[in-house]
Enzyme design. Structure first.
Site, short mmCIF file in Angstrom:
data_model
loop_
_atom_site.label_atom_id
_atom_site.label_comp_id
_atom_site.label_asym_id
_atom_site.label_seq_id
_atom_site.Cartn_x
_atom_site.Cartn_y
_atom_site.Cartn_z
N GLU A 270 68.79 25.26 27.82
CA GLU A 270 67.96 24.41 28.67
C GLU A 270 67.42 23.15 27.98
OE1 GLU A 270 66.30 27.57 31.91
OE2 GLU A 270 65.16 27.48 30.05
C1 ACM Z 1 67.29 31.48 29.32
O1 ACM Z 1 67.04 32.29 30.24
N1 ACM Z 1 66.80 30.25 29.35
C2 ACM Z 1 68.16 31.86 28.22
#
Ligand code: ACM
Length: 674
Positions: A305
């Site tokens: 992310e």
């Molecule tokens: C995640 O759930 N951002 C690995």
């Protein structure tokens, strides 16, 4: 090797995970105060520790006191433990965890190649112990068992909400019960930097509110895990999810500071600057510390992310991308990952990361943890990397155990070659803690994680959800026995929630009502409470509610069976269904009235009870229409179905699982007309 399960008399098998081979033979071995244990083969402190812990659990369950284990005097002992060797000093991926158990009316014999294997066998024995009118005994059985996957993990996010050391130890005890063997600690994130750094102390000093594990505490935890055959894999999430680093070291960011610990959830902008050599100097030193602290072969670098906003807004970084031919932000992250991988390798570790790290430029030694889908896992192993599956195992989504159970890292229809399939090391259940605290963590993990543990341990052919639930109820007791609080804490929390406002009969009704509902998962909570921060108490009715309602699940099964029956108005099944719905309607209406007459969050929970009373009324009408073969009008049906699917957000985040089978009744009442 793909083994299938050989389980004779499976209805008599109480074990979870189900072993590869379980044969119930004639008779039983009485367990009385003369019960004794002898170690015949290899012996060491780890085996002795496991035996003493197991004996203590037998003692606490039976109320008897047993002699401590003896070494080398097996002749007359009730339980003989015969272990070939110690296994690795620290638990290691792929070590032999097999065991064989032979219980006859005279004696139990546990054989294993390694101490971790023997410990799995002891857990199996603890699950076999049972009582009847004649007393305690072990059923005579022959068991041969070994795991399907070498990597059977639980990931714990200790950043969003702090998780004290003792709470983690409790999870390790639970993991051992169901033969999970990897604890993945998500140690750094925007909301907290939870591990002491001696080389760069401002990391934990400025980034943790004082809530971090010292290196000595972590060593203690790693030893506690190893004593249970469990590896501890640290995750240090870079270059995103890094706000907490930048509080003490703002110069590492891709945009100027100052920075403060993030108090909300979501994908945040602060990101390490991959063009800044100081970033690599710090990572080198800090990863060096972590590599020395954690004996495991793997170091998890996160990598998930990265939203690229800070990188887009920094012309110097965009120039770097152009000058180095990196194409875009993904190329910049791959450049960063390559540098980090060299540092991880320099410190003697293998790099593991979330599936965003997957990039053709990275060396094949990396391991990829797939969370966004199963495709990245397949891509990784086809490229020659190893992989783990976590997609389908997010516990914080609060799906039913059967939902997780249906996800398989290597399903039958997998198109991977045998060689590629061998690079799928296993999987991890993930517990993110935005919506869980020390108080609620156990009830959000257990007992559902045990179903995932079975998926990772037992042969692929073990797939019957009803049989899993039968054994899960037993496993839940065993998990309580080692100290997990998934049953105890919600009960105490409900007393606090009700406070002085509800008199005992009203409190008992609220408690009964809560067994019929389920807490909404992360998405429903985000809709329901957008203003929450790290310091918002998680002590509402939703936090007391179970992740899964056993009663609602059984009701859904009864409804399905009834729909396939003759649906005779006077049949016992019809009368039972009506009696059940009437009783719940009365209960829910009482609860709705009681909560509605209060104030604050008690009143906020009233619509959930009102909606439940409504669902029961509709269910009764549908049952009566179906039983008497009276058609229901389309408009009536459509209006009821729309109302029944009101999302959890409208009910203080509570899901109404009973509304699902009621919806089936209503839909059937419509089609019955045709
Ligand atoms: C995640 O759930 N951002 C690995």
């Amino acid at each position: 090797m793909q083994v299938s399960s050989v389980v004779s008399n499976s209805s008599a098998c109480p074990l979870l995970p189900l072993p590869v081979e379980f044969v119930r033979t004639a008779g039983q071995l009485p367990v009385t105060t003369t019960f004794s244990v002898a170690v015949m083969g290899h012996d060491d402190a780890r085996l002795q520790g496991a035996l003493v812990r197991a004996l203590r659990r037998w003692e606490e369950r039976t109320g008897m006191v047993f002699a401590r284990p003896r070494t080398g005097v097996g002749g007359k002992a009730t339980l003989v433990v015969d272990c070939t060797g110690p296994g690795h000093a620290w638990p290691t991926v792929g070590e032999d965890e097999s065991y064989a158990l032979d219980v006859t009316p005279e004696r139990a014999t546990l054989r294993a190649a390694t101490v971790p294997g023997a410990m799995h066998g002891l857990e199996t024995l603890l699950q076999l112990l049972r009582a009847d009118a004649e007393g305690w005994h072990l059923p005579a059985v022959t068991i041969n068992d070994q795991p399907r996957f070498p990597w059977r993990g639980l990931m714990l996010d200790v950043c969003r909400h702090w998780v004290p050391l003792e709470t983690i130890k409790r999870q390790l005890d639970g993991m051992a019960v169901v033969k999970l063997n990897v604890l993945h600690l998500h140690l750094t994130d925007d909301q907290g930097f939870r591990i002491e750094s001696r080389t760069h102390p401002r990391l934990h000093e400025c980034g943790s509110d004082g809530l971090f594990y010292t290196q000595d505490q972590m060593r203690e935890l790693i030893a506690y895990a190893a004593a249970r055959g469990i590896r501890v894999v640290p995750e240090i999430d870079v270059p995103g999810h890094a706000t907490s680093w930048l509080v003490g070291y703002p110069e590492l960011a891709s945009q100027p500071g100052p920075y403060a610990i993030e108090r909300r959830w979501g994908i945040c902008d602060p990101t390490l600057d991959p063009t800044n050599e100081k970033v690599y100097t710090l990572i080198d030193a800090f990863f060096g510390e972590m590599a020395a602290l954690f004996p495991d072969a793997y170091l998890h670098i996160g990598g998930d992310e990265v939203n690229g906003k800070q990188w887009n807004a920094n012309p110097r970084l965009q120039e770097f991308i152009a000058a180095h031919g990196l194409k875009n932000n993904a190329g910049l992250q791959a450049y960063f990952n390559r540098r980090v991988q060299q540092l991880v390798a320099k410190h003697g570790k293998k790099m593991l990361g979330w599936d965003e790290i997957l990039h053709p430029d990275l060396p094949r030694e990396i391991c990829v943890q797939s969370w966004r889908g199963v495709d990245s896992m397949a891509t990784a192993v086809r490229l020659g990397c190893t992989a783990l599956l976590s997609c389908g195992y997010y516990l914080d989504h609060l799906q039913p155990a059967s939902w997780y159970y249906a996800n398989d890292p290597l399903p039958e229809k997998s198109t991977l070659t045998p060689e590629e399939a061998r690079r799928v090391l296993g999987g991890e259940a993930c517990m993110w803690s935005e919506w869980a605290t020390d108080e609620t963590l156990d009830s959000r993990i257990w007992p559902r994680a045990a179903a995932i543990a079975e998926r990772f341990w037992s042969p692929r052919s073990v797939t019957d959800p009803d049989d899993m639930y039968r054994r899960l109820a037993k496993a839940s007791r065993r998990l309580e026995e080692v100290g997990l609080r998934h049953v105890k804490n919600p009960a105490a929390m409900l007393r606090r929630f009700a406070g002085e406002a509800l008199l005992p009969p009203a409190f008992a009704r609220l408690s009964a009502f809560l067994e019929l509902v389920e807490a909404g998962g992360i998405y429903e909570r985000e809709q329901h409470t957008r203003t929450n921060t790290q310091s918002t108490p998680l002590t509402g009715l939703i936090d007391c509610a179970p992740a899964e309602s056993d009663i609602a699940r059984k009701f859904a099964a009864a409804v399905r069976a009834w729909l396939f029956s003759e649906r005779d108005p006077a049949a016992p099944a019809t009368l039972e269904l009506c009696a059940q719905l009437e009783a719940w309607r009365e209960l829910a209406q009482d609860v709705a009235d009681g909560l509605g007459a209060n104030f604050g969050r008690l009143r906020e929970a009233a619509p959930a009870a009102q909606a439940m009373a409504y669902a029961c009324t509709v269910g009764l009408e549908a049952v009566q229409a179906l039983a008497s073969r009276q058609p229901l009008a389309d408009d009536w049906v459509n209006a009821r179905l729309a109302h029944l699917s009101t999302p959890a957000q409208a009910h203080a985040g509570l899901r109404l699982p009973v509304a699902v089978p009621v919806g089936m009744l209503v839909a059937a009442a419509k089609s019955a007309r045709r």
